[in-house]
Design a protein around this motif. Structure first.
Motif: not given
Ligand code: HEM
Ligand code: SF4
Ligand code: FES
Lengths: 226, 256
Positions: B191-195, B153-154, B157-159
């Motif tokens: 902001a939605l991704l660990p990187q 889901m994360q 949303a980032a995509f």
């Protein structure tokens, strides 16, 4: 450097002030409307006057009144600043702009609706707040409380005033139809589990509060309550 | 180009340069095919203007397949015209009727000055990105794809946020010329991704500060941006940016 940096001077910070003061005003209106609705008991204003007496004398309420005025002024001040800045952000207007294709008219007219509310507030404060706080309520009721209800009955004999109050409640309704949900979005509360509740609560709140407020001058004018 | 049967009146904004006064100029076009794209219709107009010895209409375009975001045209009061979720290059003349009058204007915003005719300078967007819309990583071998587990889901949303093509339709349509949808998409995709975490709170402060410095207006949540965005970028991104901004200013130690 100060810990909060430019938190409140940035565009988002300014919107936080709008949202927080807006929600605070929404809470205030619940109390205000609740106490005023006591006139519908139709007991010659006795219960209403008890409520008004409490509001006028309780020190927590009096302190809250100061916070309310600061909040209202902050809301108005920020609103004017935002509206002026936003106009500067588009110096040349479109020849054709189909706003209704993508947004509600009242969401695009918050400054106008707010200004109408501001004009109404001046009239309204002069009608009641100035009387109860400064010039004094002339009579007392059977319980010995200041008879604010009598003041209300007298003011709403004037049909022009009744029309102004009712029209102002249309502005309030539309201002809140956008403002209620908008404040949550501004403060970051956009979540699929809550969006429906917020939207629904916003519509119910706006409509009920505005109808109740508008019903007061109408009921007094037509003598529907005693 | 196949000829068709549509006759149109165009009212196009003509302006020599940023300092000149512009005006809407009328053009009659005949035999336009409903299968043409809106830009191809402009190509026909420009050929006719050139053949007559007039100056062609200057407009931005590049990919003509809905991915570069260049084709900025405000058509009959809406960015990218009457259809939802398309760019001007993907809009076809069948969306109009024979005999229609079509008004075409440039994006209008203090932060997007007109360069010429329908072309505006959108480098304000580039400066917002340069202020923090990136992640700082050392180059080297690519990591194994599953080293950093990311919930579906994360990732989705980032995509979806990353689908923003920087076209500026959100600014163009917003009554306040606010860039919140664009900036929030560019912040959210990281902001939605660990990187994106190490610079998350620094990034939101820098990019919002740059957005304000460019002279975009303040958001009033009308939702026009979301309705007109060709990539369907959601208002959720603006709420997320506001939350991150609050965390950055009121909780995080790092001030920018
Ligand atoms: C007295 C004059 C008033 C003026 C000039 C005014 C003006 C405005 C303006 C310009 C906005 C910004 C539009 C937006 O952000 O969408 C706004 C938002 C709002 N107003 Fe008012 N307003 C006034 C009174 C009130 C009152 C009495 C209430 C509540 C009962 C209220 C509640 C709100 C709310 C909830 C918002 C949304 C805040 C947000 O979007 O973050 N306003 N107002
Ligand atoms: S958010 Fe949508 S409208 Fe705005 S620049 Fe990105 S793709 Fe264009
Ligand atoms: S020309 Fe690239 S998106 Fe339209």
């Amino acid at each position: 450097m100060s810990g909060f940096g430019n938190a409140f001077s940035s565009s988002i910070g300014k919107k936080f002030i709008m949202g927080i003061t807006g929600l605070f005003l929404i809470l205030f209106l619940i109390v205000h409307c609740g106490i005023n609705a006591l006139i519908f008991i139709s007991d010659g204003g006795l219960t209403f006057n008890v409520g008004a007496h409490f509001m006028a004398t309780n020190w927590i309420i009096r302190a809250g009144e100061i916070v309310l005025f600061i909040g209202l002024l902050a809301h108005i001040f920020q609103a004017l600043r935002l509206t002026l800045q936003n106009q500067k952000a588009r110096p040349v207007k479109y020849a054709v702009n189909d706003g209704k294709a993508n947004s509600k008219w009242y969401s695009r007219s918050m400054g106008l609706l707010g200004t109408l509310l501001l004009i109404f507030l001046v009239v309204h404060l002069k009608d009641f707040w100035v009387v109860s706080r400064f010039t004094g309520i002339p009579t007392v009721d059977a319980n010995g409380h200041e008879d604010l209800y009598a003041v209300m009955k007298e003011k709403f004999q004037d049909p022009v005033r009744v029309v102004v109050y009712v029209l102002a409640m249309f502005s309030l309704c539309y201002h809140l139809l956008h403002g209620f949900a908008s404040a949550f979005q501004t403060l970051g509360w956009n979540h699929s589990k809550y969006n429906g509740i917020i939207k629904g609560a916003g519509v119910w709140y706006s409509v009920i509060i505005s109808i109740l407020f508008a019903a007061m001058p109408i009921a007094v004018y037509f003598g529907l309550i005693q | 180009m196949s000829t068709g049967n549509m006759n149109l009146t165009l009212k196009v904004w003509r302006q020599k340069n940023n300092n000149a006064k512009g005006a809407l100029v009328d053009y009659k076009l005949a035999d336009i095919s409903p299968d043409m794209s809106f830009l191809e219709m402009f190509d026909v107009l420009n050929e006719q203007l050139i053949n007559k010895g007039d100056e062609p209409v200057v407009f931005d375009h590049d990919c003509r397949e809905g991915i570069c975001g260049m084709c900025s045209m405000f058509i009959n009061g809406r960015p990218h015209g009457p259809k939802d979720l398309v760019t001007t290059c993907q809009l076809h003349m069948r969306s109009f009727k024979d005999g229609d009058t079509i008004v075409v204007e440039p994006w209008r915003a203090a932060a997007f000055p007109v360069v010429k005719d329908l072309t505006v300078d959108r480098s304000a967007f580039d400066r917002v990105i340069a202020a923090g819309g990136f992640i700082s990583v050392n180059t080297g071998n690519a990591q194994d794809a599953n080293n950093l587990p990311i919930p579906k889901m994360q990732a989705d949303a980032a995509f979806e946020a990353a689908a923003c093509i920087g076209c500026g339709a959100c600014v163009a349509t917003c009554k306040n010329a606010s860039a919140m949808l664009f900036v929030s998409a560019k912040i959210s995709q990281l902001a939605l991704l660990p990187q994106g975490q190490p610079e998350r709170y620094r990034r939101v402060q820098s990019m919002v500060a740059q957005m304000d410095a460019e002279g975009f207006g303040n958001c009033t949540n009308t939702g026009a941006c979301e309705a007109e965005c060709p990539k369907g970028i959601s208002l959720e991104n603006i709420a997320r940016m506001n939350r991150d901004f609050a965390s950055a200013k009121f909780i995080s130690e790092e001030t920018v």
